[in-house]
Design a protein around this motif. Structure first.
Motif, short mmCIF file in Angstrom:
data_model
loop_
_atom_site.label_atom_id
_atom_site.label_comp_id
_atom_site.label_asym_id
_atom_site.label_seq_id
_atom_site.Cartn_x
_atom_site.Cartn_y
_atom_site.Cartn_z
N GLY A 326 -41.67 -5.76 15.54
CA GLY A 326 -41.76 -7.65 14.83
C GLY A 326 -41.05 -7.87 16.57
O GLY A 326 -41.64 -8.30 18.01
N ASP A 327 -40.71 -8.73 16.26
CA ASP A 327 -39.68 -10.11 16.88
C ASP A 327 -38.50 -9.64 18.26
O ASP A 327 -37.60 -8.68 17.87
CB ASP A 327 -38.71 -11.59 16.32
N ALA A 328 -38.27 -10.32 19.32
CA ALA A 328 -37.62 -9.79 20.01
C ALA A 328 -35.99 -10.40 19.34
O ALA A 328 -36.08 -10.82 18.50
CB ALA A 328 -37.96 -10.74 21.37
N CYS A 329 -35.14 -9.38 20.24
CA CYS A 329 -34.17 -8.95 19.50
C CYS A 329 -33.31 -10.63 20.76
O CYS A 329 -33.52 -9.93 22.20
CB CYS A 329 -33.20 -7.94 19.90
N GLY A 330 -32.72 -11.53 19.95
CA GLY A 330 -32.31 -12.46 20.62
C GLY A 330 -30.89 -12.26 21.33
O GLY A 330 -30.02 -11.73 20.26
N ILE A 331 -30.13 -12.09 22.77
CA ILE A 331 -29.18 -11.86 23.17
C ILE A 331 -28.80 -12.86 23.90
O ILE A 331 -29.82 -13.04 25.61
CB ILE A 331 -29.12 -10.32 24.13
N ILE A 332 -28.22 -13.39 24.10
CA ILE A 332 -27.69 -14.88 24.84
C ILE A 332 -25.64 -14.76 25.50
O ILE A 332 -25.61 -14.49 24.29
CB ILE A 332 -27.75 -16.41 24.21
N VAL A 333 -26.08 -14.98 26.37
CA VAL A 333 -24.51 -15.15 27.30
C VAL A 333 -24.30 -16.63 27.75
O VAL A 333 -24.51 -16.98 27.98
CB VAL A 333 -24.36 -14.52 28.27
N ALA A 334 -22.92 -17.00 26.86
CA ALA A 334 -22.77 -17.99 26.31
C ALA A 334 -20.83 -18.36 26.80
O ALA A 334 -20.38 -16.96 26.53
CB ALA A 334 -22.60 -18.97 25.21
N ALA A 335 -20.30 -19.47 27.45
CA ALA A 335 -18.94 -18.79 27.67
C ALA A 335 -18.52 -20.26 27.37
O ALA A 335 -19.30 -21.79 27.35
CB ALA A 335 -18.56 -18.71 29.34
N LEU A 336 -17.35 -20.45 27.09
CA LEU A 336 -16.31 -21.80 26.69
C LEU A 336 -15.51 -22.05 28.24
O LEU A 336 -14.70 -21.12 28.44
CB LEU A 336 -15.30 -21.90 25.66
N GLY A 337 -15.70 -23.33 28.79
CA GLY A 337 -14.87 -23.63 29.79
C GLY A 337 -13.30 -24.44 29.76
O GLY A 337 -13.37 -24.34 28.70
N ALA A 342 -19.34 -26.06 26.65
CA ALA A 342 -20.50 -24.95 26.29
C ALA A 342 -21.37 -23.93 27.61
O ALA A 342 -21.58 -25.02 28.75
CB ALA A 342 -21.09 -24.33 26.02
N TYR A 343 -20.90 -23.53 28.54
CA TYR A 343 -22.09 -22.62 29.66
C TYR A 343 -23.13 -21.29 29.52
O TYR A 343 -22.38 -20.57 28.89
CB TYR A 343 -20.83 -22.81 30.54
N VAL A 344 -23.93 -21.62 28.86
CA VAL A 344 -25.56 -20.59 28.74
C VAL A 344 -25.19 -19.67 30.31
O VAL A 344 -25.94 -20.52 31.02
CB VAL A 344 -26.41 -21.03 28.43
N LEU A 345 -25.33 -18.90 29.92
CA LEU A 345 -25.08 -18.04 31.97
C LEU A 345 -26.10 -16.89 31.55
O LEU A 345 -26.61 -16.29 32.60
CB LEU A 345 -23.22 -17.43 31.82
N ALA A 346 -26.99 -16.63 30.95
CA ALA A 346 -27.68 -15.22 30.44
C ALA A 346 -28.59 -15.28 29.34
O ALA A 346 -28.51 -15.34 28.42
CB ALA A 346 -27.11 -14.19 31.05
N ASP A 347 -30.02 -14.86 29.43
CA ASP A 347 -30.65 -14.53 28.46
C ASP A 347 -30.94 -13.38 28.46
O ASP A 347 -31.73 -13.11 29.19
CB ASP A 347 -32.26 -15.66 28.58
N ARG A 348 -31.04 -12.27 28.01
CA ARG A 348 -30.87 -11.17 28.01
C ARG A 348 -31.96 -10.13 26.70
O ARG A 348 -31.43 -9.34 26.33
CB ARG A 348 -29.42 -10.02 28.59
#
Length: 476
Positions: A326-337, A342-348
């Motif tokens: 089916g669909d993709a598995c959404g995997i997002i890396v985010a940080a609290l500074g 908030a900072y979105v660091l990567a889309d894996r």
């Protein structure tokens, strides 16, 4: 991967063989080779062979659109003395300076013995066999009311002014005057922009659309230019539109706009040094660009030195797929500074991955970014999600969250954080950003794919970081 021209293939032959071939050509043959377009052109620069009424060459800057349009005109007029062309640009000055007198214009691409007579005062080109071409301005739609043509070349239609509907009126008048010859045709060469005329033409029946990127023409562009364009614009809205030739539309009523995301974008170097704006750095190299052109991949990390921005927390947002097909598995890396943003660091995110594959992708992202928690949606089976992640040897805590509201409703407060400048994208994430801009107020989704999996994973991660009552300190 772009298709090679005959010239590119010729350059791959050993230099001794190339020189030997060229040395055996007479001066006349060498001159003929210089102007032989099928030799120099890439396949996508050649007009389609099948029957068509509209060919749109919609590509990035420097792709070679103008040359392709001019060569198409030359091919027609040299074969048909009855051809009557309309050459239409945003204004007369551009029609003259680009389409006729430019480096890739009709005069420059034609050998001297076959060059047409250029009559600037009459805005007319005349070939020896009787073929003619006249210049028109898209700003003067009425100028095309009356004249008849067999063919037309329209340049940079996305630039045509349409304040009072004159761009569409120009197009309508042009089409109504295409009543000469057996098969009237229009070629439109343009860098895409989501203006009304372009949106209309890409949906027109019978239209053939050729797309291309700036990097496809790397053989004829300076390496320094390509590197600079990649470093500064790769993955951004401007880069995708002006370099990759993508038609990026802005949906009415979208929670995220392209301008909103661009305002929130910072580069990796600026993220590490603690500044707020700057050039975008990504870890993706342009495809099919010579090795001398490819910049070294740059991927952020959190230990760049004493000036690195301090992070309070780093989490991985996960939107598991219902099935591997089916669909993709959404995997997002985010940080609290430490600055409360908030900072979105990567889309894996993982496409069509099995549970073991996407769990491994989550584990790798957590290890790579030293995350302190995984936030995973459990609506597709909480026990399964927990067991799959544990099987991937993830040692950090896994927090399962349950969706009690729709995706758009959950996303609305996150979009508000973007609007207030409290979220930054560290680099460019084109597929994630396309999904964000496809979420509409009212609950609908009109972005790519069946479901906004990346966007949903981002919402879970940023909700954990920015909207929970207690923000847990980062444990080292």
């Amino acid at each position: 991967m772009h298709k090679r021209s005959q010239a590119e293939s010729f350059l791959r032959v050993a230099s001794v063989q190339r020189n030997d071939f060229l040395d055996h050509l007479s001066a006349v043959e060498q001159n003929e080779l210089l102007y032989r377009w099928p030799f120099w052109a890439r396949p996508e620069q050649i007009a389609p062979q099948q029957d068509w009424s509209l060919w749109m060459l919609m590509a990035g800057r420097g792709f070679g659109k103008t040359r392709a349009g001019a060569e198409w005109v030359r091919q027609i007029v040299e074969a048909d003395g009855s051809a009557r062309f309309a050459l239409v640009a945003a204004n007369f000055a551009e029609a003259r300076s680009v389409m006729v007198e430019g480096e890739s214009g009709l005069l420059a691409i034609t050998p001297e013995h076959a060059r047409p007579l250029w009559e600037p005062s009459l805005k007319r080109l005349r070939w020896r066999n009787g073929a003619e071409a006249r210049l028109y301005s898209a700003a003067e739609a009425e100028g095309l009311r009356g004249p008849q043509h067999s063919h037309a070349w329209c340049d940079e239609i996305a630039k045509w002014a349409n304040n009072a509907g004159q761009a569409e009126a120009t197009w309508d008048n042009l089409k109504m005057g295409l009543r000469l010859g057996f098969r009237p045709q229009i070629t439109a060469t343009t860098t895409p922009r989501p203006v009304a005329l372009v949106r209309k033409l890409v949906k027109e029946n019978g239209a053939i659309i050729t797309r291309g990127r700036t990097y496809d023409n790397h053989m004829n562009l300076p390496s320094a230019f390509l590197v600079a364009m990649f470093v500064d614009y790769h993955g951004t809205r401007l880069g995708r539109q002006e370099l990759d030739g993508e038609l990026i539309e802005q949906l009415e009523g979208a929670l995220w706009t392209r301008d909103m995301i661009e305002r929130c974008r910072i580069g990796m170097l600026q993220f590490q040094s603690g500044t707020s704006r700057g050039s975008v750095q990504t870890g993706v190299s342009p495809v099919d660009v010579q090795d001398t052109v490819r910049p070294e991949p740059v991927e952020g990390h959190l230990s760049a030195g004493p000036n690195s921005r301090p992070m309070q927390r780093i989490v991985i947002g996960v939107d598991p797929p219902a099935s591997a097909r089916g669909d993709a598995c959404g995997i997002i890396v985010a940080a609290l500074g430490g600055d409360g943003k908030a900072y979105v660091l990567a889309d894996r995110s993982a496409e069509k991955a099995s549970p073991e594959q996407w769990a491994r992708a989550v584990s790798d992202a957590a290890e790579r970014w030293q995350a302190d928690r995984v936030i995973a949606e459990a609506n597709q089976g909480g026990a399964m999600v927990q067991s799959v992640l544990q099987a991937a040897n993830i040692s950090l805590p896994v927090k399962l969250v349950h969706a009690s509201r729709g995706k758009v409703a959950r996303a609305e407060p996150i979009a508000a954080l973007y609007e207030n400048g409290r979220v930054h994208h560290v680099g460019a994430f084109p597929r994630l950003e396309d999904e964000l801009c496809g979420l509409l107020i009212g609950g609908a989704y009109e972005g790519p794919g069946r479901s906004p999996d990346r966007a949903d994973a981002l919402v879970w991660a940023l909700t954990e970081l920015m909207l929970r009552r207690s923000r847990e300190p980062r444990v080292r």
